[in-house]
Design an enzyme around this catalytic site. Structure first.
Site, PDB file in Angstrom:
ATOM      1  N   LYS A  86     -58.753 -20.673  27.998  1.00  0.00           N
ATOM      2  CA  LYS A  86     -58.651 -22.098  28.326  1.00  0.00           C
ATOM      3  C   LYS A  86     -59.809 -22.486  29.239  1.00  0.00           C
ATOM      4  O   LYS A  86     -59.990 -21.895  30.305  1.00  0.00           O
ATOM      5  CB  LYS A  86     -57.341 -22.299  29.080  1.00  0.00           C
ATOM      6  CG  LYS A  86     -56.518 -23.474  28.679  1.00  0.00           C
ATOM      7  CD  LYS A  86     -55.225 -23.397  29.463  1.00  0.00           C
ATOM      8  CE  LYS A  86     -54.353 -24.574  29.237  1.00  0.00           C
ATOM      9  NZ  LYS A  86     -53.245 -24.586  30.182  1.00  0.00           N
TER      10      LYS A  86
HETATM   11  C1  E4P Z   1     -50.815 -27.063  29.340  1.00  0.00           C
HETATM   12  O1  E4P Z   1     -51.645 -26.377  28.826  1.00  0.00           O
HETATM   13  C2  E4P Z   1     -50.997 -27.723  30.649  1.00  0.00           C
HETATM   14  O2  E4P Z   1     -51.478 -26.802  31.556  1.00  0.00           O
HETATM   15  C3  E4P Z   1     -49.728 -28.338  31.136  1.00  0.00           C
HETATM   16  O3  E4P Z   1     -48.990 -28.842  30.049  1.00  0.00           O
HETATM   17  C4  E4P Z   1     -49.935 -29.373  32.212  1.00  0.00           C
HETATM   18  O4  E4P Z   1     -48.737 -30.032  32.474  1.00  0.00           O
HETATM   19  P1  E4P Z   1     -48.488 -30.911  33.793  1.00  0.00           P
HETATM   20  O5  E4P Z   1     -49.209 -32.200  33.652  1.00  0.00           O
HETATM   21  O6  E4P Z   1     -47.000 -31.100  33.831  1.00  0.00           O
HETATM   22  O7  E4P Z   1     -49.004 -30.104  34.950  1.00  0.00           O
END
Ligand code: E4P
Length: 214
Positions: free
Chosen positions: A83
């Site tokens: 990522k």
């Molecule tokens: C997924 O890859 C993200 O890291 C995650 O869904 C972020 O979610 P949040 O906005 O609730 O922190």
């Protein structure tokens, strides 16, 4: 549509895996900060449970650092997906990872133009954050619909992963929009199953069954 779980918590991952619906896992530094142990150890454990993609997030801001971190993560297991945040440096890192056959997930996407560039650079997955857009009084799902349309227009194979999901409606709307993947906090996974009429139905069937036994 594929279902990922958005957590680094092993119990939650095992619980979701038992349901037979789990296609992958997304983690990030915030989710990891809630757990004990090191990130590599946690990733190793997660990849031993789940066969599908497991996203491991880099924290460097420059491509060189992202690539260094990502290459180390990629050694942990074949199903690790690196990522990286969307940025010029992120695009450079995606290009290198792609040339090395390492799968990527471009994160912190908030507008279609970012998704289009990430896909062009070779991203395996793009992650638009629907909940965080809703949080600032814009329509997160509009961004999802636009990205899906753009990718369909050009036959782009990069998968659209709906991230930052806050409620069951986000999941249903993501499915209607034709998104490839949703990543869910365990709470939303539970909410997706719930309906008061289901609870009432079970209760009344059980009551009637007790009468049959008398
Ligand atoms: C997924 O890859 C993200 O890291 C995650 O869904 C972020 O979610 P949040 O906005 O609730 O922190």
């Amino acid at each position: 549509m594929k279902f990922f779980i958005d957590t680094a918590n092993i119990d939650e991952i095992k619980e979701a895996d038992k349901l037979g619906i789990l296609d992958g896992v997304t983690t990030n530094p915030t989710l990891m900060s809630r757990e004990k142990g090191t990130y590599p150890d946690k990733l190793k454990e997660i990849t031993s449970i789940v066969d599908g993609p497991v996203s491991a997030e880099t924290v460097s801001l420059d491509a060189e650092g992202m690539v260094k971190e990502g290459r180390e993560f990629a050694k942990i297991a074949d199903n690790i997906n690196i990522k990286v945040p969307i940025s010029k440096e992120g695009l450079k890192a995606i290009k290198i990872f792609t040339s090395e056959g390492i799968k990527t997930n471009t994160t912190l996407i908030f507008q279609p133009s970012q998704a289009l560039l990430a896909a062009k650079a070779g991203a395996t997955i793009v992650s638009p954050f629907v909940g965080r857009i809703d949080d600032i009084t814009n329509y997160g799902m509009d961004v999802i619909r636009d990205i899906v349309t753009i990718f369909d227009n050009y036959g782009i194979e990069t998968e659209v992963l709906v991230a930052s999901i806050r409620n069951p409606l986000h999941v249903v709307e993501a499915a209607l929009a034709g998104a490839d993947i949703v990543t869910l906090p365990i709470k939303v996974l539970d909410q997706l199953l719930k309906h008061p009429l289901t609870d009432i139905g079970i209760e009344s069937f059980l009551k009637d069954w007790e009468k049959v036994q008398k």
